[in-house]
Design a protein around this motif. Structure first.
Motif, PDB file in Angstrom:
ATOM      1  N   GLN A  31      32.241 -15.758 -19.592  1.00 10.72           N
ATOM      2  CA  GLN A  31      33.291 -16.277 -18.729  1.00 10.72           C
ATOM      3  C   GLN A  31      34.581 -15.475 -18.888  1.00 10.72           C
ATOM      4  O   GLN A  31      35.300 -15.247 -17.907  1.00 10.72           O
ATOM      5  CB  GLN A  31      33.522 -17.764 -19.012  1.00 10.72           C
ATOM      6  CG  GLN A  31      32.372 -18.647 -18.549  1.00 10.72           C
ATOM      7  CD  GLN A  31      31.083 -18.498 -19.355  1.00 10.72           C
ATOM      8  OE1 GLN A  31      31.116 -18.154 -20.532  1.00 10.72           O
ATOM      9  NE2 GLN A  31      29.955 -18.749 -18.725  1.00 10.72           N
ATOM     10  N   HIS A  68      40.759 -22.254  -5.093  1.00 13.67           N
ATOM     11  CA  HIS A  68      39.536 -21.820  -5.782  1.00 13.67           C
ATOM     12  C   HIS A  68      38.790 -23.011  -6.382  1.00 13.67           C
ATOM     13  O   HIS A  68      37.565 -23.089  -6.302  1.00 13.67           O
ATOM     14  CB  HIS A  68      39.862 -20.782  -6.854  1.00 13.67           C
ATOM     15  CG  HIS A  68      40.170 -19.441  -6.287  1.00 13.67           C
ATOM     16  ND1 HIS A  68      39.217 -18.656  -5.685  1.00 13.67           N
ATOM     17  CD2 HIS A  68      41.323 -18.734  -6.240  1.00 13.67           C
ATOM     18  CE1 HIS A  68      39.761 -17.527  -5.287  1.00 13.67           C
ATOM     19  NE2 HIS A  68      41.047 -17.543  -5.611  1.00 13.67           N
ATOM     20  N   TRP A  72      35.079 -24.290  -5.195  1.00  9.11           N
ATOM     21  CA  TRP A  72      34.021 -24.514  -6.189  1.00  9.11           C
ATOM     22  C   TRP A  72      33.488 -25.937  -6.107  1.00  9.11           C
ATOM     23  O   TRP A  72      32.281 -26.164  -6.096  1.00  9.11           O
ATOM     24  CB  TRP A  72      34.567 -24.220  -7.589  1.00  9.11           C
ATOM     25  CG  TRP A  72      33.650 -24.629  -8.683  1.00  9.11           C
ATOM     26  CD1 TRP A  72      32.575 -23.945  -9.156  1.00  9.11           C
ATOM     27  CD2 TRP A  72      33.719 -25.846  -9.442  1.00  9.11           C
ATOM     28  NE1 TRP A  72      31.963 -24.646 -10.174  1.00  9.11           N
ATOM     29  CE2 TRP A  72      32.652 -25.831 -10.365  1.00  9.11           C
ATOM     30  CE3 TRP A  72      34.582 -26.939  -9.432  1.00  9.11           C
ATOM     31  CZ2 TRP A  72      32.431 -26.857 -11.262  1.00  9.11           C
ATOM     32  CZ3 TRP A  72      34.363 -27.962 -10.325  1.00  9.11           C
ATOM     33  CH2 TRP A  72      33.289 -27.907 -11.240  1.00  9.11           C
ATOM     34  N   ARG A  73      34.403 -26.889  -6.023  1.00 11.25           N
ATOM     35  CA  ARG A  73      34.011 -28.302  -5.982  1.00 11.25           C
ATOM     36  C   ARG A  73      33.219 -28.619  -4.712  1.00 11.25           C
ATOM     37  O   ARG A  73      32.365 -29.500  -4.712  1.00 11.25           O
ATOM     38  CB  ARG A  73      35.262 -29.181  -6.067  1.00 11.25           C
ATOM     39  CG  ARG A  73      34.977 -30.650  -6.157  1.00 11.25           C
ATOM     40  CD  ARG A  73      34.395 -30.998  -7.494  1.00 11.25           C
ATOM     41  NE  ARG A  73      34.333 -32.441  -7.624  1.00 11.25           N
ATOM     42  CZ  ARG A  73      33.393 -33.070  -8.307  1.00 11.25           C
ATOM     43  NH1 ARG A  73      32.479 -32.389  -8.940  1.00 11.25           N
ATOM     44  NH2 ARG A  73      33.395 -34.363  -8.387  1.00 11.25           N
ATOM     45  N   GLY A  75      31.076 -26.702  -3.446  1.00 10.33           N
ATOM     46  CA  GLY A  75      29.750 -26.100  -3.544  1.00 10.33           C
ATOM     47  C   GLY A  75      29.714 -24.594  -3.436  1.00 10.33           C
ATOM     48  O   GLY A  75      28.665 -23.981  -3.635  1.00 10.33           O
ATOM     49  N   GLU A  76      30.841 -23.976  -3.116  1.00  9.78           N
ATOM     50  CA  GLU A  76      30.887 -22.506  -3.026  1.00  9.78           C
ATOM     51  C   GLU A  76      31.240 -21.969  -4.413  1.00  9.78           C
ATOM     52  O   GLU A  76      32.377 -22.066  -4.842  1.00  9.78           O
ATOM     53  CB  GLU A  76      31.926 -22.075  -1.992  1.00  9.78           C
ATOM     54  CG  GLU A  76      31.975 -20.582  -1.780  1.00  9.78           C
ATOM     55  CD  GLU A  76      33.009 -20.199  -0.742  1.00  9.78           C
ATOM     56  OE1 GLU A  76      32.666 -20.192   0.457  1.00  9.78           O
ATOM     57  OE2 GLU A  76      34.169 -19.942  -1.131  1.00  9.78           O
ATOM     58  N   LYS A  77      30.282 -21.439  -5.115  1.00  6.65           N
ATOM     59  CA  LYS A  77      30.492 -21.039  -6.508  1.00  6.65           C
ATOM     60  C   LYS A  77      31.199 -19.694  -6.635  1.00  6.65           C
ATOM     61  O   LYS A  77      31.893 -19.445  -7.619  1.00  6.65           O
ATOM     62  CB  LYS A  77      29.156 -20.995  -7.260  1.00  6.65           C
ATOM     63  CG  LYS A  77      28.440 -22.336  -7.283  1.00  6.65           C
ATOM     64  CD  LYS A  77      29.305 -23.443  -7.858  1.00  6.65           C
ATOM     65  CE  LYS A  77      28.593 -24.776  -7.832  1.00  6.65           C
ATOM     66  NZ  LYS A  77      29.428 -25.883  -8.182  1.00  6.65           N
ATOM     67  N   ARG A  78      31.020 -18.809  -5.649  1.00  7.38           N
ATOM     68  CA  ARG A  78      31.591 -17.461  -5.744  1.00  7.38           C
ATOM     69  C   ARG A  78      32.547 -17.177  -4.599  1.00  7.38           C
ATOM     70  O   ARG A  78      32.299 -17.578  -3.460  1.00  7.38           O
ATOM     71  CB  ARG A  78      30.484 -16.416  -5.786  1.00  7.38           C
ATOM     72  CG  ARG A  78      29.654 -16.546  -7.055  1.00  7.38           C
ATOM     73  CD  ARG A  78      28.657 -15.408  -7.217  1.00  7.38           C
ATOM     74  NE  ARG A  78      28.081 -15.468  -8.550  1.00  7.38           N
ATOM     75  CZ  ARG A  78      28.561 -14.832  -9.617  1.00  7.38           C
ATOM     76  NH1 ARG A  78      29.631 -14.086  -9.514  1.00  7.38           N
ATOM     77  NH2 ARG A  78      27.974 -14.949 -10.778  1.00  7.38           N
ATOM     78  N   PRO A  85      33.072 -15.607  -9.693  1.00 11.75           N
ATOM     79  CA  PRO A  85      33.178 -17.069  -9.663  1.00 11.75           C
ATOM     80  C   PRO A  85      34.569 -17.563  -9.264  1.00 11.75           C
ATOM     81  O   PRO A  85      35.588 -17.039  -9.730  1.00 11.75           O
ATOM     82  CB  PRO A  85      32.856 -17.478 -11.098  1.00 11.75           C
ATOM     83  CG  PRO A  85      32.062 -16.346 -11.659  1.00 11.75           C
ATOM     84  CD  PRO A  85      32.614 -15.117 -11.002  1.00 11.75           C
ATOM     85  N   HIS A  86      34.583 -18.561  -8.389  1.00 14.04           N
ATOM     86  CA  HIS A  86      35.861 -19.186  -8.020  1.00 14.04           C
ATOM     87  C   HIS A  86      36.594 -19.687  -9.257  1.00 14.04           C
ATOM     88  O   HIS A  86      37.821 -19.606  -9.330  1.00 14.04           O
ATOM     89  CB  HIS A  86      35.624 -20.371  -7.071  1.00 14.04           C
ATOM     90  CG  HIS A  86      35.507 -19.981  -5.639  1.00 14.04           C
ATOM     91  ND1 HIS A  86      36.542 -19.423  -4.925  1.00 14.04           N
ATOM     92  CD2 HIS A  86      34.467 -20.085  -4.775  1.00 14.04           C
ATOM     93  CE1 HIS A  86      36.158 -19.200  -3.684  1.00 14.04           C
ATOM     94  NE2 HIS A  86      34.894 -19.586  -3.565  1.00 14.04           N
ATOM     95  N   LEU A  87      35.859 -20.195 -10.237  1.00 12.96           N
ATOM     96  CA  LEU A  87      36.518 -20.713 -11.431  1.00 12.96           C
ATOM     97  C   LEU A  87      37.172 -19.599 -12.250  1.00 12.96           C
ATOM     98  O   LEU A  87      38.184 -19.832 -12.915  1.00 12.96           O
ATOM     99  CB  LEU A  87      35.541 -21.529 -12.276  1.00 12.96           C
ATOM    100  CG  LEU A  87      35.082 -22.835 -11.634  1.00 12.96           C
ATOM    101  CD1 LEU A  87      34.116 -23.568 -12.568  1.00 12.96           C
ATOM    102  CD2 LEU A  87      36.260 -23.731 -11.272  1.00 12.96           C
TER     103      LEU A  87
END
Length: 103
Positions: A31, A68, A72-73, A75-78, A85-87
């Motif tokens: 990460q 971002h 992510w929340r 459902g779009e992870k990237r 990653p959005h996170l």
């Protein structure tokens, strides 16, 4: 017949006085690499450390972090532009906000 067991003397363990110090080994490295990759992308797209010069940075990086996180929340992870990653993008924004708080 007499059997002998050779016992090798073990050297004394080394001493390192590091109890109570920060353990960077606790960081989840994959990460962290993703966060650094986001920073590299930004450095190439804009300029290294450009994020330090952004006007109204507190609001703009808060807004970006939230976008971002919400992507992510949802459902779009990237992130579609970077494929990172959005996170990781959100974590960068949070780091920028933390840096700003220290100024």
């Amino acid at each position: 017949i007499i059997a002998y067991k050779v016992v090798e003397e073990q050297p004394a363990p080394g001493v390192k006085y590091d109890s109570g110090k920060l353990r960077f080994s606790l960081l989840p490295l994959k990460q962290v690499w993703n966060i650094v990759a986001v920073l590299e992308f930004g450095a190439k797209k804009y300029a290294p450390d450009n994020w330090k010069k952004v006007e109204d940075a507190e609001n703009r990086y808060f807004d970006a972090a939230m976008r971002h996180i919400l992507a992510w929340r949802s459902g779009e992870k990237r992130d579609p532009e970077t494929n990172l990653p959005h996170l990781a993008h959100a974590a960068c924004c949070l780091l920028f906000l933390m840096w700003g708080d220290d100024k």
